[in-house]
Write a protein that holds these residues in place. Structure first.
Motif, PDB file in Angstrom:
ATOM      1  N   SER A   1       0.844  -1.183   0.000  1.00  0.00           N
ATOM      2  CA  SER A   1       0.000   0.000   0.000  1.00  0.00           C
ATOM      3  C   SER A   1       0.882   1.235   0.000  1.00  0.00           C
ATOM      4  N   TYR A   2       0.300   2.370   0.291  1.00  0.00           N
ATOM      5  CA  TYR A   2       1.047   3.627   0.300  1.00  0.00           C
ATOM      6  C   TYR A   2       2.053   3.635   1.445  1.00  0.00           C
ATOM      7  N   PRO A   3       3.134   4.426   1.288  1.00  0.00           N
ATOM      8  CA  PRO A   3       4.089   4.549   2.393  1.00  0.00           C
ATOM      9  C   PRO A   3       3.352   4.994   3.664  1.00  0.00           C
ATOM     10  N   GLY A   4       3.670   4.381   4.772  1.00  0.00           N
ATOM     11  CA  GLY A   4       3.047   4.752   6.038  1.00  0.00           C
ATOM     12  C   GLY A   4       1.804   3.948   6.368  1.00  0.00           C
ATOM     13  N   VAL A   5       1.292   3.202   5.389  1.00  0.00           N
ATOM     14  CA  VAL A   5       0.126   2.354   5.660  1.00  0.00           C
ATOM     15  C   VAL A   5       0.629   0.973   6.043  1.00  0.00           C
ATOM     16  N   LYS A   6       0.239   0.541   7.249  1.00  0.00           N
ATOM     17  CA  LYS A   6       0.719  -0.728   7.760  1.00  0.00           C
ATOM     18  C   LYS A   6       0.056  -1.887   7.003  1.00  0.00           C
ATOM     19  N   VAL A   7       0.871  -2.800   6.489  1.00  0.00           N
ATOM     20  CA  VAL A   7       0.358  -3.977   5.796  1.00  0.00           C
ATOM     21  C   VAL A   7       0.851  -5.229   6.519  1.00  0.00           C
ATOM     22  N   PRO A   8       0.236  -6.393   6.333  1.00  0.00           N
ATOM     23  CA  PRO A   8      -1.000  -6.553   5.561  1.00  0.00           C
ATOM     24  C   PRO A   8      -2.229  -6.072   6.338  1.00  0.00           C
ATOM     25  N   PHE A   9      -3.268  -5.694   5.589  1.00  0.00           N
ATOM     26  CA  PHE A   9      -4.561  -5.403   6.212  1.00  0.00           C
ATOM     27  C   PHE A   9      -5.660  -5.987   5.334  1.00  0.00           C
ATOM     28  N   VAL A  10      -6.851  -6.044   5.890  1.00  0.00           N
ATOM     29  CA  VAL A  10      -7.980  -6.670   5.205  1.00  0.00           C
ATOM     30  C   VAL A  10      -8.887  -5.580   4.652  1.00  0.00           C
ATOM     31  N   SER A  11      -9.010  -5.542   3.328  1.00  0.00           N
ATOM     32  CA  SER A  11      -9.951  -4.640   2.668  1.00  0.00           C
ATOM     33  C   SER A  11     -11.209  -5.450   2.404  1.00  0.00           C
ATOM     34  N   ALA A  12     -12.313  -5.053   3.027  1.00  0.00           N
ATOM     35  CA  ALA A  12     -13.517  -5.888   3.035  1.00  0.00           C
ATOM     36  C   ALA A  12     -14.694  -5.208   2.356  1.00  0.00           C
ATOM     37  N   ILE A  13     -15.623  -6.024   1.891  1.00  0.00           N
ATOM     38  CA  ILE A  13     -16.930  -5.542   1.461  1.00  0.00           C
ATOM     39  C   ILE A  13     -17.944  -6.170   2.417  1.00  0.00           C
ATOM     40  N   VAL A  14     -18.740  -5.306   3.023  1.00  0.00           N
ATOM     41  CA  VAL A  14     -19.682  -5.738   4.049  1.00  0.00           C
ATOM     42  C   VAL A  14     -21.099  -5.399   3.600  1.00  0.00           C
ATOM     43  N   ASP A  15     -21.983  -6.376   3.713  1.00  0.00           N
ATOM     44  CA  ASP A  15     -23.415  -6.125   3.485  1.00  0.00           C
ATOM     45  C   ASP A  15     -24.008  -5.641   4.801  1.00  0.00           C
ATOM     46  N   LEU A  16     -24.590  -4.462   4.777  1.00  0.00           N
ATOM     47  CA  LEU A  16     -25.117  -3.871   6.003  1.00  0.00           C
ATOM     48  C   LEU A  16     -26.553  -4.306   6.263  1.00  0.00           C
ATOM     49  N   GLU A  17     -26.863  -4.485   7.529  1.00  0.00           N
ATOM     50  CA  GLU A  17     -28.255  -4.707   7.925  1.00  0.00           C
ATOM     51  C   GLU A  17     -29.054  -3.473   7.558  1.00  0.00           C
ATOM     52  N   GLY A  18     -30.177  -3.664   6.955  1.00  0.00           N
ATOM     53  CA  GLY A  18     -30.996  -2.526   6.553  1.00  0.00           C
ATOM     54  C   GLY A  18     -30.696  -2.058   5.140  1.00  0.00           C
ATOM     55  N   GLY A  19     -29.685  -2.661   4.507  1.00  0.00           N
ATOM     56  CA  GLY A  19     -29.406  -2.352   3.110  1.00  0.00           C
ATOM     57  C   GLY A  19     -28.110  -1.613   2.898  1.00  0.00           C
ATOM     58  N   GLY A  20     -27.533  -1.836   1.747  1.00  0.00           N
ATOM     59  CA  GLY A  20     -26.281  -1.175   1.386  1.00  0.00           C
ATOM     60  C   GLY A  20     -25.083  -2.079   1.595  1.00  0.00           C
ATOM     61  N   SER A  21     -24.103  -1.953   0.717  1.00  0.00           N
ATOM     62  CA  SER A  21     -22.828  -2.651   0.854  1.00  0.00           C
ATOM     63  C   SER A  21     -21.741  -1.606   0.908  1.00  0.00           C
ATOM     64  N   LEU A  22     -20.787  -1.823   1.789  1.00  0.00           N
ATOM     65  CA  LEU A  22     -19.789  -0.813   2.063  1.00  0.00           C
ATOM     66  C   LEU A  22     -18.412  -1.439   2.010  1.00  0.00           C
ATOM     67  N   ARG A  23     -17.456  -0.736   1.398  1.00  0.00           N
ATOM     68  CA  ARG A  23     -16.072  -1.196   1.367  1.00  0.00           C
ATOM     69  C   ARG A  23     -15.306  -0.490   2.461  1.00  0.00           C
ATOM     70  N   GLY A  24     -14.384  -1.191   3.092  1.00  0.00           N
ATOM     71  CA  GLY A  24     -13.573  -0.549   4.121  1.00  0.00           C
ATOM     72  C   GLY A  24     -12.584  -1.527   4.699  1.00  0.00           C
ATOM     73  N   THR A  25     -11.786  -1.056   5.638  1.00  0.00           N
ATOM     74  CA  THR A  25     -10.789  -1.901   6.277  1.00  0.00           C
ATOM     75  C   THR A  25     -11.422  -2.670   7.429  1.00  0.00           C
ATOM     76  N   LEU A  26     -11.163  -3.960   7.446  1.00  0.00           N
ATOM     77  CA  LEU A  26     -11.606  -4.806   8.562  1.00  0.00           C
ATOM     78  C   LEU A  26     -10.423  -4.950   9.515  1.00  0.00           C
ATOM     79  N   ALA A  27     -10.567  -4.392  10.712  1.00  0.00           N
ATOM     80  CA  ALA A  27      -9.484  -4.366  11.685  1.00  0.00           C
ATOM     81  C   ALA A  27      -9.747  -5.366  12.813  1.00  0.00           C
ATOM     82  N   GLU A  28      -8.776  -5.477  13.691  1.00  0.00           N
ATOM     83  CA  GLU A  28      -8.882  -6.316  14.887  1.00  0.00           C
ATOM     84  C   GLU A  28      -9.126  -7.780  14.556  1.00  0.00           C
ATOM     85  N   VAL A  29      -8.533  -8.221  13.430  1.00  0.00           N
ATOM     86  CA  VAL A  29      -8.607  -9.620  13.045  1.00  0.00           C
ATOM     87  C   VAL A  29      -7.296  -9.960  12.342  1.00  0.00           C
ATOM     88  N   GLU A  30      -6.856 -11.214  12.465  1.00  0.00           N
ATOM     89  CA  GLU A  30      -5.663 -11.631  11.735  1.00  0.00           C
ATOM     90  C   GLU A  30      -5.939 -11.590  10.240  1.00  0.00           C
TER      91      GLU A  30
END
Ligand SMILES: [Zn+2]
Length: 143
Positions: free
Chosen positions: A73-102
């Motif tokens: 990733s970009y300099p200063g961004v700690k890798v590896p990390f998990v880039s996730a797509i999440v289906d939200l309750e109530g509708g909508g899908s959102l991309r973002g970082t999934l943290a606090e997991v191996e």
């Protein structure tokens, strides 16, 4: 819990901060076809109608739909990390970082329950105002 983001700036436009200081993600819902997407839309991406779009506050619970483990990733961004797509309750899908997991596929089952949490991004604007961003974290024990 430090959930008061009064005085923060949204890191991206679809993050909003309510009068109560609580951060949330603004989405658009179509009354015609029921589609819900993150962010503001002029027209429905699903049925094409314009006059049936209304703003909604997206949910903060969801399930892991898909992910990528990012190793570069970009300099200063700690890798590896998990880039996730999440289906939200109530509708909508959102991309973002999934943290606090191996960042390990064995720890990332399909449909894993996750929560959307808002955090100080650690960055500030030139006037020193902090930014609020969002992350996904596993919803352990809450499913
Ligand atoms: Zn629609």
């Amino acid at each position: 819990m430090a959930n008061d983001f009064s005085g923060f700036l949204p890191a991206i436009p679809m993050i909003r901060i309510g009068d109560d200081g609580k951060a949330f993600i603004m989405g658009s819902h179509c009354r015609n076809c029921g589609e819900t997407v993150p962010g503001e839309r002029m027209a429905c991406a699903s049925c094409g109608k314009r006059e049936t779009i209304e703003p909604v506050r997206l949910g903060t619970k969801g399930t892991l739909y898909n992910y990528t483990i990012v190793h570069r990733s970009y300099p200063g961004v700690k890798v590896p990390f998990v880039s996730a797509i999440v289906d939200l309750e109530g509708g909508g899908s959102l991309r973002g970082t999934l943290a606090e997991v191996e960042p390990d596929p064995a720890q990332l089952p399909w449909n894993m329950p996750v929560n959307v949490v808002f955090r100080d991004s650690g960055q500030t604007n030139p006037e020193g105002k902090p930014f609020v961003s969002y992350l996904f974290v596993p919803a352990q024990g809450e499913a």
